[in-house]
Design a protein around this motif. Structure first.
Motif, short mmCIF file in Angstrom:
data_model
loop_
_atom_site.label_atom_id
_atom_site.label_comp_id
_atom_site.label_asym_id
_atom_site.label_seq_id
_atom_site.Cartn_x
_atom_site.Cartn_y
_atom_site.Cartn_z
N UNK A 140 -0.73 -8.33 -0.32
CA UNK A 140 -2.27 -7.30 -0.35
C UNK A 140 -1.10 -6.19 0.54
N UNK A 141 -0.33 -5.74 1.38
CA UNK A 141 0.23 -5.02 2.05
C UNK A 141 0.97 -4.50 1.12
N UNK A 142 1.75 -4.75 0.02
CA UNK A 142 2.45 -4.34 -1.90
C UNK A 142 1.11 -3.38 -2.40
N UNK A 143 0.70 -4.09 -2.60
CA UNK A 143 -0.31 -2.88 -2.75
C UNK A 143 -1.53 -2.31 -2.60
N UNK A 144 -1.04 -1.92 -1.10
CA UNK A 144 -1.99 -1.20 -0.53
C UNK A 144 -0.86 0.28 -0.57
N UNK A 145 0.02 -0.05 -0.71
CA UNK A 145 1.36 0.47 0.00
C UNK A 145 1.59 1.34 -1.95
N UNK A 146 1.57 0.38 -2.28
CA UNK A 146 1.81 1.16 -4.25
C UNK A 146 0.63 1.98 -4.14
N UNK B 191 10.00 7.89 -3.01
CA UNK B 191 11.24 7.65 -4.03
C UNK B 191 11.26 6.85 -4.26
N UNK B 192 11.58 5.96 -6.12
CA UNK B 192 11.73 4.41 -6.60
C UNK B 192 9.86 3.89 -6.73
N UNK B 193 9.32 4.88 -6.49
CA UNK B 193 7.51 3.75 -6.51
C UNK B 193 7.51 3.47 -7.93
N UNK B 194 8.01 4.00 -9.16
CA UNK B 194 7.92 3.59 -10.51
C UNK B 194 8.86 2.26 -10.98
#
Length: 273
Positions: A80-86, A92-95
């Motif tokens: 859930x935190x990962x999904x929120x951040x993305x 930089x490096x999000x993709x």
């Protein structure tokens, strides 16, 4: 004036497209449905029920439900935190991170199992340090949970991420103007609004973890009562006892179908509201 031949050709083409669409769709549904129907009608319900009541099958079912539920909870807590951040942050490096998260969904499960074994095995990248404290993860129930989480968590993360991205942020801004804290807004405003996406992600994650085989047998092995989940039990039984294999397969089919059907019906109910 419109040429009559053009009109007739257009109607003819339209009917041809419709017939071709129906034909191809029917063949596809038959391709999916006939094998599943053959699985259901291969044995009598009473015989399947008797096989399910066998201690080893019930044990495998219990283990599958336990590990699948634990892996889904881990996917929610960490995903859930990962999904929120993305969904909300641009960096930089999000993709690259998005690709990394999606990779387990297309990666052969056996490769995932080998990767986990090379990381957490006694001579692995992290396993050699865990061995100092007499901690051994491979071929344990924890290894089953880790393997299931590895391959199933991306389904939840991607679904939750889509929910965050589609949410109208005006609701959150309205809550902030009323002096609601970010934490309160997240749990009382944001999460309830994206509940359909979360429930869909949880259901897909749970179903994928339930059906996980390759990574589990590679990283956790096949030990009845410890690591033998339902898919592994189906594979082992298919080599010696076809009736038992069919019974296990029918249980997995029924659980997966019931879960997906429930998600579909609940989604339709929310849409009608």
């Amino acid at each position: 004036m419109i040429n009559k031949h053009v009109v007739l050709n257009g109607r003819y083409s339209g009917w041809l497209v419709r017939i071709l669409t129906v034909l191809l769709s029917s063949l596809f549904f038959l391709f999916l449905g006939i094998p599943l129907a053959g699985l259901l009608f291969r044995e009598a319900p009473a015989a399947i029920w008797n096989e399910i009541l066998q201690p080893d099958i019930f044990q495998a079912l219990q283990l599958s439900v336990l590990t699948t539920t634990l892996s889904t909870l881990l996917a929610i807590v960490f995903g859930l935190p990962v999904a929120y951040v993305l969904a909300r942050q641009r960096f930089f490096g999000r993709g690259l991170l998005e690709t990394l998260i999606t990779l387990p969904t297309v990666l052969p499960p056996v490769v995932a199992g080998v990767a986990l074994l090379l990381t957490f095995g006694r001579l692995g990248l992290l396993g050699r340090y865990l061995a100092i404290f007499n901690i051994s993860i491979p071929f344990t129930t924890a290894a089953v949970v880790m393997a299931q989480t590895f391959v199933a968590a991306p389904f939840f993360v991607n679904s939750a991420k889509a929910g965050f991205e589609q949410l109208d942020r005006r609701y959150e801004r309205a809550a902030y103007t009323l002096r609601a804290s970010p934490l309160y807004t997240f749990f009382r405003i944001t999460l309830p609004l994206i509940r359909p996406a979360l429930l869909s992600g949880i259901g897909l994650c749970w179903a994928r973890a339930l059906g996980e085989f390759g990574a589990t047998i590679t990283f956790a092995g096949n030990f009845p009562g410890v690591t033998q989940t339902m898919p592994i039990a189906v594979y082992i039984a298919s080599e010696s006892d076809l009736d038992k294999s069919i019974a296990l397969a029918v249980v997995l089919l029924a659980v997966s179908f019931g879960l997906l059907l429930t998600l579909r019906l609940s989604q339709r109910t929310r849409e009608k509201r």
